[in-house]
Design an enzyme around this catalytic site. Structure first.
Site, PDB file in Angstrom:
ATOM      1  N   ALA A 123     -33.264  26.060  -9.839  1.00 37.54           N
ATOM      2  CA  ALA A 123     -32.200  26.396  -8.894  1.00 37.54           C
ATOM      3  C   ALA A 123     -30.832  26.301  -9.566  1.00 37.54           C
ATOM      4  O   ALA A 123     -29.934  27.085  -9.281  1.00 37.54           O
ATOM      5  CB  ALA A 123     -32.269  25.470  -7.687  1.00 37.54           C
TER       6      ALA A 123
ATOM      7  N   HIS B  35     -34.612  29.285 -14.789  1.00 38.45           N
ATOM      8  CA  HIS B  35     -35.546  28.178 -14.994  1.00 38.45           C
ATOM      9  C   HIS B  35     -35.581  27.205 -13.824  1.00 38.45           C
ATOM     10  O   HIS B  35     -36.318  26.224 -13.848  1.00 38.45           O
ATOM     11  CB  HIS B  35     -35.221  27.415 -16.273  1.00 38.45           C
TER      12      HIS B  35
END
Lengths: 154, 474
Positions: free
Chosen positions: B399, B397
């Site tokens: 980094a 979703h």
């Protein structure tokens, strides 16, 4: 009655003062640790730590006083209830509590109040708290005083 | 230990109360960051939940959360005592991302970017006590939002049918019941529809820097050099209050179902219980609020584009809107038979493969767009789901943080970061310099490595890469 005093990073001091709070690193969120000679003071410090994590409050006169209370459901529920109240008044009334007063009630609960200022009077210095987690929550008597460790979702 | 025959896949063998193994999707480069912190312990804790099937999964961007790790995926068998846990959704229910594609290229925006950013900076509510762009008159109007989601926004003039077709679930998660939402949650939500909030939430103006799959990109509505807007926010105070209220209820109720959990934030009850049904109905209401929130901000964004760049520039098309904090009832094949599962994705994106019946007709041949924001100042990605849909059709979703907010503040000063971003061509409109520093790119994992790991692990594949040219920071 316990009243909050804004404390610096007591972790940097060689000897811990009898009451205080500090912020502890967490990857995504924020951990508040507090301590004091008794439960109300420890909670008042946790409340001060929560506000200090995101707001720099002015020395102006407060605009309102709002009630603050937790029922006799135990210290863990009390810390979550009280810290959530700060978040609630922030969202609903757009005010930031700057001074807290708490004392134990005869039925084992906690009652007091909080002095607040308008949200637009504070300087935002960190992410706004949005929830209080039970993950790794601890509060209880330690070495003759009380200590609290609570994770705040931001 | 590595899973033989699979790239970038590691297995935590079940020990103690774990009912299933843990499976972590991580490259050799990401693994040390995952292993250093609490996330793996949380993956193992989730594996103890009643009714869990297959594995407790961790996406490549996994990091330390509360209860569940952020980047965790877990599914429970609804008809076999499977539980639902608010901790498996998170406080910010339906926190998610939407991507809008503008009818202009970077070259066409040119020097007007500053004017556009100034307009967005003024009109996008964010930070402390800011209110929202959609003013609801009373709790009755709010209840319509909770049950109608982005469709309620469109019906109020804040969106189109075309927008709804590009929203997960058509913009409305079924099963929402405003009566299951407490008064405090309603009070917190009433004046916040159409606002970013703070923390890691943002609105970014981006440009399509690289197209990896032109056919799929075109189907999504994307082309090289096109200007886009990515919006990341959730269900604001309302969703948080619902989470808090139901965790508390479930802590008290667990004993009745003989459930014990290794972490209080994993409090849970069977899906097929009054408390479970109540939570799912309230959670769906918050999900709809989150979708209406992003829909309302879309209209404000369109207005800012029209004002700054001319009327025709305001017709931004929705590429997709997807939640990455949600529990959904979905059918999946488990051991050769179709089962109804409660799939928790906490900091993980649903990634439906091509051909999936839940996809809108125009996207079905290509898979579901998976929107992956990078850290501030770095690239974001548009991926798409792939067959067969590993981890219950889920992908990363974002980094994923690797540095605490404290540590970020020690390494980066807000003003310096702001100058650095501006020097690299990114206009910044932040509500707090300290908040900006806490979200510095250094505090996050390498998005390139996270996305490459998703691809190698068979979770999703690349369609396009976007780079930021303007940031409105919550």
């Amino acid at each position: 009655m316990a009243t909050v005093h804004r404390s610096g990073d007591a972790g940097a001091a060689t000897q811990e003062p009898p009451r205080g709070h500090r912020l502890v690193p967490h990857t995504a969120d924020c951990i508040v640790e507090s301590w004091g000679p008794d439960l109300p003071v420890c909670l008042v410090e946790a409340l001060g730590g929560l506000v200090g994590s995101f707001a720099e409050v002015p020395d102006t006169a407060t605009s309102r006083v709002l009630p603050l209370a937790a029922s006799s459901g135990g210290a863990e529920d009390a810390v979550v209830t009280l810290l959530e109240e700060v978040i609630y008044v922030l969202d609903v009334f757009s005010v930031v509590p700057v001074r807290f007063h708490l004392e134990e009630t005869e039925d084992g609960g906690l009652a007091g109040d909080m002095e607040v200022v308008r949200a637009d009077e504070v300087r935002l210095i960190g992410p706004v708290p949005k929830g209080i987690s039970y993950h790794d929550l601890s509060i209880g008597p330690v070495d003759g005083g009380w200590r609290c460790h609570v994770l705040v979702d931001v | 230990m590595p899973v033989p025959g699979f790239a970038d896949r590691w297995r935590i063998e079940p020990v103690g109360a774990m009912r299933v193994p843990g499976v972590v999707f991580a490259s050799a480069a990401l693994l040390p960051q995952v292993a250093e912190e609490e996330a793996l312990r949380q993956v193992a804790n989730v594996a103890t939940l009643p009714g869990i099937v297959e594995a407790s999964f961790a996406m490549p961007d996994v990091h330390w959360g509360y209860g569940f790790p952020i980047g965790g995926v877990a599914a429970t068998d609804v008809e076999d005592g499977g539980i639902v846990s608010p901790g498996g959704v998170g406080f910010d229910i339906s926190c998610g991302v939407r991507l809008l594609a503008a009818p202009v290229t970077l070259g066409e925006v040119g020097a007007a970017l500053r004017r556009l950013m100034d307009r967005l900076g003024v009109t996008i509510p964010r930070g402390l006590g800011s209110g929202g762009v959609w003013h609801l008159p009373d709790a009755g109007a709010l209840r319509k939002v909770l049950e109608g989601g982005a469709r309620a926004a469109a019906q109020a003039g804040l969106g189109t049918e075309a927008d709804l077709r590009r929203c997960e679930d058509g913009g409305v998660l079924v099963g929402a019941d405003a009566a299951q939402v407490g008064e405090r949650a309603l009070a917190r939500g009433l004046h916040q529809v159409g606002s970013l909030g703070s923390g890691n939430h943002f609105l970014e103006v981006q440009v399509v820097e690289k197209v990896d799959d032109p056919t799929t990109a075109a189907a999504f509505g994307l082309s090289a050099s096109q200007v886009c807007v990515m919006i990341h926010c959730g269900s604001r105070g309302l969703g948080h209050q619902i989470c808090s209220d139901h965790v508390r209820l479930m802590r008290d109720a667990m004993a009745r179902y003989a459930i014990t959990v290794p972490d209080a934030q994993l409090a849970c009850v069977p899906v097929r219980s009054p408390e479970g049904r109540s939570y799912l109905a309230a959670m769906a209401a918050a999900a709809n609020y989150g979708r209406a929130n992003r829909q309302a901000l879309t209209v404000t964004t369109r207005a800012a584009f029209a004002e700054a760049l001319g009327t025709s520039a305001g017709s931004l098309q929705l590429v997709y809107d997807v939640s990455h904090n949600l529990a959904k009832l979905e059918h999946h094949d488990i051991g050769g038979s179709e089962r109804l599962l409660c799939v928790h994705r906490k900091g993980a994106t649903r990634a439906l493969p091509p051909g999936h019946p839940d996809l809108p007709d125009d996207l079905r041949p290509f898979g579901q767009p998976v929107l992956v924001p990078g850290s501030m100042g770095t690239a974001s990605y548009v991926l798409t789901g792939v067959v067969p849909g590993e981890a219950f059709a889920s992908a990363c979703h974002g980094a994923g943080r690797t540095m605490s907010r404290h540590a970020a503040l020690r390494h980066v000063r807000g003003a310096e970061l702001c100058r650095r971003l501006e020097a690299s061509g990114i206009a910044v409109r932040a509500s707090s310099l300290r908040g900006l520093a806490e979200e510095a790119p250094e505090a996050y994992k390498d998005i390139y490595e996270v996305v490459a790991t998703c691809e190698r692990a068979g979770l999703a594949r690349r369609v396009a890469r976007l780079r930021p040219i303007g940031v409105v920071k919550g």
